[in-house]
Each structure stands twice: as structure tokens, then as C-alpha cells.
Design a protein around this motif. Structure first.
Motif, PDB file in Angstrom:
ATOM      1  N   LYS A 108       0.854  -1.178   0.000  1.00 22.55           N
ATOM      2  CA  LYS A 108       0.000   0.000   0.000  1.00 22.55           C
ATOM      3  C   LYS A 108       0.896   1.236   0.000  1.00 22.55           C
ATOM      4  CE  LYS A 108      -2.306  -0.984   3.744  1.00 22.55           C
ATOM      5  NZ  LYS A 108      -3.319  -0.894   4.831  1.00 22.55           N
ATOM      6  N   LYS A 109       0.376   2.331  -0.502  1.00 20.40           N
ATOM      7  CA  LYS A 109       1.189   3.534  -0.634  1.00 20.40           C
ATOM      8  C   LYS A 109       1.800   3.957   0.702  1.00 20.40           C
ATOM      9  CE  LYS A 109      -0.620   7.664  -1.189  1.00 20.40           C
ATOM     10  NZ  LYS A 109      -1.282   8.857  -1.767  1.00 20.40           N
ATOM     11  N   GLU A 110       0.995   3.898   1.772  1.00 21.78           N
ATOM     12  CA  GLU A 110       1.479   4.358   3.068  1.00 21.78           C
ATOM     13  C   GLU A 110       2.537   3.440   3.681  1.00 21.78           C
ATOM     14  OE1 GLU A 110      -2.792   2.778   3.665  1.00 21.78           O
ATOM     15  OE2 GLU A 110      -1.671   3.955   2.189  1.00 21.78           O
ATOM     16  N   GLN A 111       2.735   2.258   3.103  1.00 17.79           N
ATOM     17  CA  GLN A 111       3.781   1.354   3.588  1.00 17.79           C
ATOM     18  C   GLN A 111       5.146   1.679   2.979  1.00 17.79           C
ATOM     19  OE1 GLN A 111       1.680  -2.333   2.465  1.00 17.79           O
ATOM     20  NE2 GLN A 111       1.750  -2.921   4.624  1.00 17.79           N
ATOM     21  N   LEU A 112       5.162   2.557   1.971  1.00 15.61           N
ATOM     22  CA  LEU A 112       6.403   2.928   1.299  1.00 15.61           C
ATOM     23  C   LEU A 112       7.005   4.177   1.932  1.00 15.61           C
ATOM     24  CD1 LEU A 112       5.156   2.427  -2.370  1.00 15.61           C
ATOM     25  CD2 LEU A 112       6.584   0.854  -1.031  1.00 15.61           C
ATOM     26  N   SER A 113       8.285   4.451   1.633  1.00 16.79           N
ATOM     27  CA  SER A 113       8.927   5.666   2.130  1.00 16.79           C
ATOM     28  C   SER A 113       8.244   6.890   1.528  1.00 16.79           C
ATOM     29  CB  SER A 113      10.406   5.667   1.755  1.00 16.79           C
ATOM     30  OG  SER A 113      10.554   5.774   0.343  1.00 16.79           O
ATOM     31  N   ILE A 114       8.431   8.040   2.158  1.00 14.11           N
ATOM     32  CA  ILE A 114       7.797   9.281   1.697  1.00 14.11           C
ATOM     33  C   ILE A 114       8.164   9.574   0.248  1.00 14.11           C
ATOM     34  CG2 ILE A 114       7.660  11.777   2.046  1.00 14.11           C
ATOM     35  CD1 ILE A 114       6.229  10.164   4.184  1.00 14.11           C
ATOM     36  N   GLN A 115       9.447   9.366  -0.098  1.00 13.32           N
ATOM     37  CA  GLN A 115       9.890   9.633  -1.471  1.00 13.32           C
ATOM     38  C   GLN A 115       9.131   8.773  -2.470  1.00 13.32           C
ATOM     39  OE1 GLN A 115      14.331  10.529  -1.915  1.00 13.32           O
ATOM     40  NE2 GLN A 115      14.328   9.239  -0.081  1.00 13.32           N
ATOM     41  N   LEU A 116       8.966   7.499  -2.139  1.00 19.90           N
ATOM     42  CA  LEU A 116       8.303   6.587  -3.072  1.00 19.90           C
ATOM     43  C   LEU A 116       6.797   6.773  -3.094  1.00 19.90           C
ATOM     44  CD1 LEU A 116      10.326   3.283  -2.615  1.00 19.90           C
ATOM     45  CD2 LEU A 116      10.547   5.037  -4.377  1.00 19.90           C
ATOM     46  N   GLN A 117       6.220   7.273  -2.011  1.00 24.18           N
ATOM     47  CA  GLN A 117       4.777   7.530  -2.009  1.00 24.18           C
ATOM     48  C   GLN A 117       4.421   8.546  -3.091  1.00 24.18           C
ATOM     49  OE1 GLN A 117       3.011   8.474   1.802  1.00 24.18           O
ATOM     50  NE2 GLN A 117       4.212   6.895   2.864  1.00 24.18           N
ATOM     51  N   ASP A 118       5.202   9.603  -3.160  1.00 25.03           N
ATOM     52  CA  ASP A 118       4.948  10.618  -4.189  1.00 25.03           C
ATOM     53  C   ASP A 118       5.155  10.040  -5.587  1.00 25.03           C
ATOM     54  OD1 ASP A 118       4.431  12.432  -2.205  1.00 25.03           O
ATOM     55  OD2 ASP A 118       6.461  13.272  -2.188  1.00 25.03           O
ATOM     56  N   PRO A 145      -7.125  -7.114  -1.886  1.00 24.46           N
ATOM     57  CA  PRO A 145      -7.555  -6.946  -0.496  1.00 24.46           C
ATOM     58  C   PRO A 145      -6.350  -6.748   0.413  1.00 24.46           C
ATOM     59  CG  PRO A 145      -7.678  -9.251  -1.121  1.00 24.46           C
ATOM     60  CD  PRO A 145      -7.379  -8.484  -2.375  1.00 24.46           C
ATOM     61  N   ASP A 146      -6.546  -5.957   1.455  1.00 21.75           N
ATOM     62  CA  ASP A 146      -5.461  -5.735   2.403  1.00 21.75           C
ATOM     63  C   ASP A 146      -5.302  -6.927   3.333  1.00 21.75           C
ATOM     64  OD1 ASP A 146      -3.436  -4.216   3.629  1.00 21.75           O
ATOM     65  OD2 ASP A 146      -4.811  -3.674   5.247  1.00 21.75           O
ATOM     66  N   SER A 147      -6.379  -7.694   3.526  1.00 24.31           N
ATOM     67  CA  SER A 147      -6.318  -8.853   4.414  1.00 24.31           C
ATOM     68  C   SER A 147      -7.245  -9.951   3.907  1.00 24.31           C
ATOM     69  CB  SER A 147      -6.691  -8.463   5.848  1.00 24.31           C
ATOM     70  OG  SER A 147      -7.994  -7.917   5.897  1.00 24.31           O
ATOM     71  N   PHE A 169      -5.493 -12.171   8.267  1.00 25.39           N
ATOM     72  CA  PHE A 169      -4.075 -11.831   8.252  1.00 25.39           C
ATOM     73  C   PHE A 169      -3.770 -10.956   7.043  1.00 25.39           C
ATOM     74  CE2 PHE A 169      -4.680 -16.030   6.386  1.00 25.39           C
ATOM     75  CZ  PHE A 169      -4.064 -15.938   5.157  1.00 25.39           C
ATOM     76  N   ASN A 170      -2.749 -10.086   7.213  1.00 27.09           N
ATOM     77  CA  ASN A 170      -2.367  -9.153   6.159  1.00 27.09           C
ATOM     78  C   ASN A 170      -1.417  -9.804   5.166  1.00 27.09           C
ATOM     79  OD1 ASN A 170      -3.848  -7.024   7.306  1.00 27.09           O
ATOM     80  ND2 ASN A 170      -2.137  -6.492   8.659  1.00 27.09           N
TER      81      ASN A 170
END
Length: 686
Positions: free
Chosen positions: A301-311, A343-345, A395-396
């Protein structure tokens, strides 16, 4: 016949230490008797109670342990930590053999070959052998397997070695057990003793207390004479035993990447970008072939990546590349491999099996409509989930191993699928899936900034120059100051130490320190990313600490004892009747309270670690102001306000006392070892 492979898988390394409650010292008898194994040699490595041990004799212990380790781990090599642990185990076994065999001979304790055979095939089979030769299908020990193995082991050198090793362990355990039983017979616990122990431990007290601390009396008012210090030292000389230690001072030249090294790394990653971004390049294979970090086949998911990669992923298309960018000390390029709605889980249940034929049969049953939960409870070899009908809950992604994870997240709700992992064959029922979210699969090429051979050579040259210009200890100190270097210290270095301070793999410096003379300079050591030059600044030989080195501690102890005498006299002079508050007021202190204190309490709130206070409070009469007692930091007076009696089972107390006696057997061994004359000179060779 039980094969060696089966035995190895069941036994593991646990054979190295056998016996409940004696793991600290029930180690193997790795030398057969039949004439002394200890013969004089020019390569002496130890002396134990007058018995000289040569390097080859110690090496025999070590080699057998190493061979056993390799046989179990299926590895030809060992890392430094494992090698060290095996050397220490071999040493401990050797010491135990010498000092305990003396005791066994003195007491006439022995183990016969008939006893060994009885433990292998008789009525009371040793637990380790029972475990090794138990039929996994029936759970029943198969004596015939043992007999078959013993009759054929000579045809297999590994099997023969394995059995002989086990036999020696069992023999040693039996010897120690006989010795322990002999000691335990002298420590019989009566019901009356258990009753007294139970009574002593069942009181839970609340109490008030007053403390007059030693610091309330100025040190300058207490005079301690030289003769008092010397008398105390002589009477308590055994408290001042010391191991041989060394002190060093050293300077370190750390090898760090230069600006040129950083530029070279950036240049490599920049030049790689075109090929990595080429649509014809398989990014996953490219990363596997060229990156320092392995490709992680996960959807994020986007929020699991570093800030640089999210953008980056928010607006990128599949195939686009981001970078070069710097994270920590690593340059990176990241390519977007895929975008999925997933799905996330997932909620699933499974049946774990080892036998493919059984797995096929049960898979067909559940696919045909058989009750999944009932079959999981009866057949699954995952005990944690089997009891719940195989249910794993939600589970995720990334929680399970890849094959299991992919089957669950790529399948459909309600699917029953079969997949194999390192744990066995799984029959999976995908029960439910969470709401789909956007996920990104990325491949990252990275290269850490490291120093080059050129940089390494430059730093070594600095160290070599320093060493050549500072041949004396005074020059060493002057150069550290003039060159703005940092002097570091290695204190209380012992012969068995594996490193000095935080220097990586610095055992060689320890060995040097015990060979060098005072104020000798070392060679240039290379420890990890550092070049180190040291001077030996202190030598303390094994024996007793000098009076001068412990004088201040003795003086402090004697001063507190004299202060305690004064404070006890002051308290007794001001103690009137049974009023603790009046006493506190008279000596300018406050009354404090403590609750729920037992004989086993470690510390008292407001007082700290004060065993004397705990003992006083749990034995004092309720409602009476106690006599003053000296503690670690002051003199205490208590008044117990409440006592609650826990109903302590006498039998439980007796069991605890027996357990304590078992520990006393271990202490007996330690006492024998402490009294033995042991000279350890392994540092000459290791």
C-alpha cells in the motif's frame, strides 16, 4: 531400522546437554578411561589439580564437539561465535572430567556397560534414546529399532560416531546422577522443616519504618586507622580474589568512504538507470543480478512505502523509474513493476500435511463437500490451528510464507486450493477477503556507499605513520594530543575475553595483551573497519587485589559500620515506648510506609534494596517498635501494622526445598571447581 538421518532430526543438538535441572554442568565424558589421557607434553595448555593437559588432548575434546556440530548442522564450516562456544564447551567438559572423576574414584561411583545397555534397551530407557527411536506414526518406543541400529552401526562411520557420542553423554549423566543422589541423601527434608519453611514464607506484612541514613553523619567525623583497614583486609582476603587482567590504551583509525567513493557509487547507479528503465529489461531479474538487496516480491500500500516513493507511485505508470535517490548510506533506483487492486487482508483456514498421498485424499474430500473443520481437527499437523478447525483468522499480505500468501490473496472467496511450502502441503479454504485497495509492486536496485581499496590504503598509511613515529608511550600520548585524536581504553581485559571494548573481532588484541610487557606497543591490528594501535598500560596477575586497590572500599565499609554504631545508639537513646512517630520526630526523620512485603521481596519502596529491612519487617512482632537494624544505606526501625497469612501448602514448600537442594548439588560442583587448582593457558593457542 532407524537411520542416522531420522535420529539426527529427532535428537538435534540437545544431546550436548542432557538432564533436567543439571544443564549447567552435565556435559559429556568425551574421554574414555583406560589409562590416563593426560600425559606430559611440551605443548601444555592447562593444569588441573596437578594433571597436565596438552594441546592435542584439549583438541581431542574440541574436535569431537566440532564433528558432532557439523554432523547435526550438515555444515562443513562454522562462524566465529560457534567456534568460540564450542571451545568453551570443550574446556568446561575437560575441567569437569578431571575434577569430577577424582570424586567418583574417591567415592567408588561408576557406570557399567550393563547399565548403559539397560538404558538403551531395558525397561527404563533413557529419554533421549526413547525420543530417537519412537515410531512417529504410533508414538510408541520401538526397542527393536535400537537393537537393529546397534547391530548395524559399525557399517556406517557417522552412525557409529553419533552413537558413541551419545553413549558417553549418557554415561556422564548417570555418574552425575549417582553423585547427586548421594548428596541428596544427606539433605533429607522433614515435614517439620517444610512446615517451618511454609510458615516463614506465608507472612505478607504492611509496616511503617524510619531510616536514619549514614550520610547524616559527616565522613570527616569518622576516623579509620591504617591498622583497622589492614586487619579488615586480612580477615576478608578471600573477598578480594582477582583474575588475571590487563589494561590497554589505544587509538583507532576508522576507514570511512571518501567523497570520491561516494561519487563513484552515485556514478554507478546513474549509469545503470538507462538499462534498468529499458522496457525490454526484466526489472526483477536485473535486481536479482545486480542489486545488493534482494527483490521483495510483495504488493505494498502507498502508506507502507517511504515518503519519497509515495509521491512517485501516486502518479507513475508501470515501467517508470524513480531515482537515483539516497537513503542512509545507499543510492537507489526504484522501478514500478505492477499496480493491483487487492484486499489488504484475507480470512482463511488450512490443513497442514506432510504425506502427499494423504494430502491428495483429504483435498478431494473437502472439495467434495466434507466438513473442513472436522478434517482439520483430526488430521492437520499444525496443532495451533487444528484445534480451531484450521482457522487462521484474518491476516495481512506478507504475514505468511510467499506460496501460502499468494494462494490466499490471488484466489477467490470460497476457493479450496492446495499449495506446498517449506512446512508441508497446505489445503487452504479462502473464507473471506477484505475490501480491495490499490497496491504497488516495486523493484529497487541499490548500491551501498563503501570505501574503496584506495581509501583503505590511505587510512592504513596514516596508521602506519603514527606507529612509526610513536615508539614510546610518552610519544603516543603527545601525538594523540597534537593530532587531535581520541584515546580509548580497554579495562579489566580477561584471558577468555573475545574482544576489547567495542572493537569488532578483537580477540587478537586480548592475546597480545597477555604476552606483552608493560608499556609495549602493539602491531597495527585490523578490526572490522578500523586500524588500531595499542599500548599495554596495566598488568594484574591472578591472585588477590592489593590492599592499595581496595583500600577506599574497605574504608567506606568500616566508616559505615562505625556510623551504624552511632546511629543505633542515637535511636536507642530516643526510643520511648511504642511510638514510632515520636522516635521519628526526635531524630529528625519521617515515618514511611510499605505494603505487601514478603520474605521473598527484593526491595522496599522508599528504602531500596535492603535485605536486612525485609528480614526485620517479616519477623518483627505486630504493633511493636523493633530494635534498630543496620542496612546497606542506613539504620532501620520498623513497626508492623498488619500481617496477612497466605495459606502455603506444606507439600509445595517441601517440593520447593527439594528443588533448592537440586541447586545445591550444582553449587557443590561449583565449590569443587572453585577449590580446584586450575591453570588455563589456552590463550597461548586460541
Amino acid at each position: 531400522m532407524a537411520t542416522l538421518e531420522k535420529i539426527r532430526s529427532k535428537a538435534g543438538l540437545v544431546i550436548v546437554v542432557i538432564g533436567v535441572g543439571m544443564a549447567a554442568f552435565l556435559l559429556g565424558d568425551l574421554m574414555n578411561s583406560g589409562g590416563s589421557m593426560f600425559r606430559s607434553s611440551q605443548m601444555e595448555i592447562a593444569e588441573i589439580n596437578g594433571t597436565t593437559v596438552s594441546l592435542p588432548e584439549y583438541q581431542a575434546y574440541l574436535t569431537e564437539l566440532e564433528d558432532y556440530y557439523k554432523l547435526n548442522s550438515r555444515s562443513a564450516g562454522m562462524d566465529e561465535n560457534t567456534s568460540y562456544e564450542l571451545r568453551e564447551t570443550a574446556w568446561n567438559q575437560l575441567v569437569q572430567d578431571v575434577i569430577m572423576n577424582e570424586k567418583y574414584d574417591e567415592l567408588g561411583i561408576e557406570v557399567t556397560s550393563d547399565e548403559i545397555f539397560e538404558m538403551a534397551t531395558g525397561k527404563n530407557v533413557h529419554p533421549q534414546i526413547r525420543q530417537m527411536f519412537t515410531n512417529p506414526q504410533t508414538g510408541i518406543f520401538d526397542k527393536q529399532q535400537v537393537i537393529n541400529f546397534l547391530s548395524q552401526k559399525n557399517n556406517d562411520s557417522n552412525a557409529r560416531f553419533y552413537w558413541m557420542f551419545l553413549e558417553k553423554q549418557i554415561k556422564k549423566e548417570r555418574l552425575m546422577k549417582k553423585y547427586s543422589e548421594l548428596l541428596n541423601k544427606g539433605m533429607f527434608i522433614t515435614t517439620a522443616e517444610a512446615q517451618a519453611e511454609a510458615e516463614a514464607k506465608k507472612a505478607v506484612v504492611d509496616f511503617d519504618f524510619v531510616v536514619k541514613r549514614y550520610r547524616s553523619i559527616s565522613d570527616s567525623t569518622i576516623v579509620i586507622s591504617e591498622s583497622e583497614i589492614k586487619d579488615y583486609y586480612n580477615k576478608n582476603i578471600e573477598n578480594y580474589k582477582q583474575d588475571a587482567t590487563r589494561e590497554v590504551e589505544y587509538v583507532s583509525f576508522e576507514v570511512k568512504p571518501s567523497a570520491e567513493d561516494k561519487e563513484a557509487t552515485l556514478d554507478w547507479i546513474t549509469k545503470s538507470r538507462a538499462e534498468f528503465a529499458n522496457p525490454d529489461t526484466d526489472p526483477i531479474q536485473y535486481v536479482k543480478m545486480n542489486s545488493e538487496t534482494e527483490y521483495a516480491d510483495r504488493n505494498w500500500k502507498k502508506e507502507q512505502l517511504s515518503i519519497q516513493l509515495q509521491d512517485f507511485v501516486s502518479g507513475a505508470k508501470v515501467g517508470e523509474v524513480y531515482g537515483p535517490y539516497l537513503e542512509g548510506e545507499t543510492y537507489k533506483l526504484t522501478r514500478l513493476v505492477d499496480i493491483k487492486e487487492m484486499p489488504d487482508s484475507v480470512k482463511a483456514r488450512h490443513i497442514l500435511l506432510k504425506d502427499p498421498a494423504v494430502a491428495d485424499s483429504l483435498f478431494n474430500l473437502v472439495k467434495g463437500g466434507a466438513n473442513f473443520a472436522d478434517i482439520a481437527r483430526s488430521n492437520s499437523q499444525d496443532p495451533g490451528s487444528a484445534i480451531n478447525g484450521g482457522d487462521l483468522g484474518w491476516f495481512n499480505e506478507g504475514t505468511m510464507v510467499k506460496e501460502f500468501n499468494d494462494a490466499c490473496f490471488n484466489g477467490k472467496k470460497g476457493d479450496i486450493v492446495k499449495v506446498q511450502t517449506q512446512f508441508g502441503i497446505h489445503i487452504i479454504n479462502i473464507q473471506d477477503k477484505g475490501t480491495p485497495v490499490t497496491k504497488y509492486n516495486i523493484a529497487t536496485l541499490d548500491r551501498q556507499i563503501t570505501y574503496s581499496s584506495k581509501t583503505n590504503q590511505q587510512v592504513y598509511a596514516q596508521a602506519a605513520k603514527f606507529a612509526s613515529q610513536n615508539k614510546t608511550y610518552d610519544q603516543f600520548n603527545e601525538s594523540i594530543q597534537s593530532e587531535n585524536l581520541i584515546k580509548r581504553y580497554g579495562r579489566n581485559i580477561r584471558q577468555a575475553d573475545r574482544k576489547v571494548s567495542n572493537l569488532e573481532n578483537s580477540r587478537e588484541m586480548v592475546r597480545w595483551a597477555f604476552k606483552a610487557d608493560l608499556k609495549d606497543m602493539s602491531e597495527i591490528f585490523e578490526f572490522g573497519d578500523e586500524y588500531v594501535i595499542a599500548y599495554l598500560t596495566g598488568i594484574n596477575e591472578e591472585g588477590y587485589q592489593s590492599l592499595a586497590s581496595v583500600k577506599s572500599a574497605i574504608e567506606r565499609q568500616l566508616r559505615n559500620e562505625k556510623k551504624a554504631e552511632q546511629l543505633i545508639a542515637e535511636i536507642n537513646n530516643n526510643k520511648k515506648g511504642n511510638d514510632l512517630n515520636a522516635l521519628a520526630s526526635a531524630i529528625n526523620e519521617e515515618v514511611q510506609s510499605a505494603n505487601d512485603i514478603t520474605f521473598a521481596s527484593y526491595q522496599v519502596p522508599g528504602a531500596g534494596v535492603e535485605p536486612a529491612l525485609v528480614a526485620l519487617a517479616t519477623t518483627a512482632k505486630q504493633g511493636e517498635v523493633s530494635a534498630p537494624v543496620a542496612g546497606n544505606n542506613g539504620v532501620f526501625v520498623v513497626k508492623v501494622t498488619n500481617v496477612t497469612m497466605d495459606e502455603t501448602d506444606v507439600e509445595a514448600a517441601k517440593a520447593q526445598m527439594k528443588q533448592n537442594n537440586a541447586y545445591k548439588v550444582y553449587q557443590a560442583y561449583q565449590t569443587i571447581k572453585d577449590k580446584a587448582n586450575i591453570v588455563d593457558e589456552r590463550i597461548k593457542f586460541y
